[in-house]
Scaffold this active site. Structure first.
Site, PDB file in Angstrom:
ATOM      1  CE1 TYR A  61     -16.909  10.496 -15.869  1.00  0.00           C
ATOM      2  CE2 TYR A  61     -16.306  10.734 -13.563  1.00  0.00           C
ATOM      3  CZ  TYR A  61     -16.717   9.948 -14.618  1.00  0.00           C
ATOM      4  OH  TYR A  61     -16.950   8.621 -14.416  1.00  0.00           O
ATOM      5  CE  LYS A 115     -12.666   7.543 -18.282  1.00  0.00           C
ATOM      6  NZ  LYS A 115     -13.012   8.759 -17.594  1.00  0.00           N
ATOM      7  NE  ARG A 152      -2.831   0.452   3.373  1.00  0.00           N
ATOM      8  CZ  ARG A 152      -2.073   0.706   4.471  1.00  0.00           C
ATOM      9  NH1 ARG A 152      -1.381   1.821   4.550  1.00  0.00           N
ATOM     10  NH2 ARG A 152      -2.028  -0.156   5.460  1.00  0.00           N
ATOM     11  CG  ASP A 155     -10.061  15.720 -14.887  1.00  0.00           C
ATOM     12  OD1 ASP A 155      -9.364  15.163 -15.750  1.00  0.00           O
ATOM     13  OD2 ASP A 155     -11.057  15.181 -14.361  1.00  0.00           O
TER      14      ASP A 155
END
Ligand SMILES: *Cc1c(COP(=O)(O)O)cnc(C)c1O
Length: 379
Positions: A103, A200, A50, A175
């Site tokens: 978005y 994407k 992690r 973004d």
């Protein structure tokens, strides 16, 4: 790997030296949760996956290199990256300025998840610098942009808004999912944090969900890395490996996405069934001048309206090469109806999308096939 190297060299080599133990040219998938220590606290830089994993580290170094940042952080999804960022830099009582057009999941994260915990927000049109400035309050800690926006392809002037945000002591978050680091580097224009849904264009093959944050300021990078580990929404080694594999070809794919989108835009602009086309590469587009100043190409996303909601819904089910599906940025072309699909979560909000709008993610297939397919669907 520094910016003296070109984009594609960084995408292929940064953080991706041959494996020190075996010479493997491709960074292996380190499927391990923990790492042996020689004695207490003495180890080779990894303790627990992690906190850090070599496959994820390779991706993080490469992402920082292609965005021109000092630190990249990879997450389980774009929204996990966004959520970690907001938890790290905002406190209850803070305020955020968010785009009018964004978005849907980003809007939902502010509206349904963070506002109930005390982070207020107001939405403003990102292409209007004065309106963005007017939306800022004394408690604003974050100004959030997407450019180009999802789904309307609106363009924000990153450098101008960085100045506006910094005047108010707020961070500018961009973004950069639609442009990808190949076409636009917000940090060089003054942004503090770049957000990606690596699902994407960076992943590029519609086979993995992921997200990233990239920053220029090492101190902010440390804070975000702390939050990444403390919250734990990290990218898995396999997902990091797939994303890294995609990143290597981002440049050549984006060139083709841009070229194919231009062919599609030419068809749509001349078509009697199309009422409006939104593409920042069109000289008549309201965002064109700013886009031409801050982007190296105009991308593979195209939005257009037809005469009615019914016409839009019919059209999206008539294509054969374009697949009717959510998401974007993969090698295959996709078509969708934002109002009922990707942006259904903003129905009834100020971000609700025109039901006559159709969104295309233009892929890298043969351009003639894409043009022919859309022409037959628009018949
Ligand atoms: C898809 C997307 C996101 C969310 O990313 P996930 O990987 O789906 O969590 C955020 N911003 C933009 C612009 C997107 O297109």
């Amino acid at each position: 790997m520094s910016s003296e190297y070109g984009f594609d060299t960084r995408a292929i080599h940064a953080g991706q030296e041959p494996d020190p133990t075996t010479g493997a040219v491709v960074v292996p998938i380190y499927a391990t949760s923990t790492y042996a220590q020689q004695s207490v606290g003495v180890h080779s830089g990894y303790e627990y996956s992690r906190s850090g994993n070599p496959t994820r580290s390779a991706l993080e170094v490469a992402l920082a290199a292609v965005e021109g940042g000092t630190r990249g952080l990879a997450f389980a999804s774009g929204l996990a990256a966004e959520d970690t960022l907001l938890r790290a830099v905002c406190r209850p009582g803070d305020h955020a300025v968010v785009p009018h057009d964004a978005y849907g999941g980003t809007y939902r994260l502010f509206d349904r998840v963070h506002e109930p915990w005390g982070l207020t927000y107001s939405s403003a049109p990102i292409s209007d610098v004065a309106a963005m400035r007017a939306a800022i309050r004394s408690e604003t800690s974050v100004v959030w942009l997407e450019t180009p926006t999802n789904p309307l392809l609106g363009i924000a002037d990153i450098a101008a808004l960085a100045a506006v945000a910094h005047e108010a002591g707020a961070l500018l978050v961009v973004d950069n999912t639609f442009a990808s680091p190949y076409l636009q580097n917000p940090l060089a224009l003054g942004a503090d944090v770049v957000v990606h849904s690596t699902t994407k264009y960076i992943g590029g093959h519609s086979d993995v969900i992921g997200g990233a944050l990239v920053v220029a300021d090492p101190e902010l990078g440390e804070r975000l890395a702390y939050a990444q580990n403390a919250i734990g929404a990290v990218a898995s080694p396999f997902d990091a490996w797939l994303t890294l594999r995609g990143l290597k070809t981002l440049g050549v794919r984006m060139d083709r996405h841009c070229a194919n989108a231009e062919r599609i835009v030419a068809l749509l602009s001349a078509h009697p069934a199309v009422t409006q086309v939104r593409y920042p590469g069109l000289v008549t587009d309201p965002g064109h001048d700013v886009a031409a100043k801050q982007m190296r190409g105009f991308g593979g996303m195209v939005a257009f309206t037809v005469s009615s909601e019914e016409a839009a819904v019919d059209l999206v089910s008539r294509t054969r090469v374009f697949t009717l599906a959510e998401s974007l940025g993969g090698v295959e072309s996709l078509i969708e109806h934002p109002n009922r699909m990707t942006h259904a979560s903003v129905a009834g909000s100020p971000l609700e999308v025109d039901p006559a709008l159709v969104r295309l993610s233009v892929g890298i297939e043969s351009a003639e096939d894409l043009v022919r397919d859309l022409a037959q669907a628009l018949r």
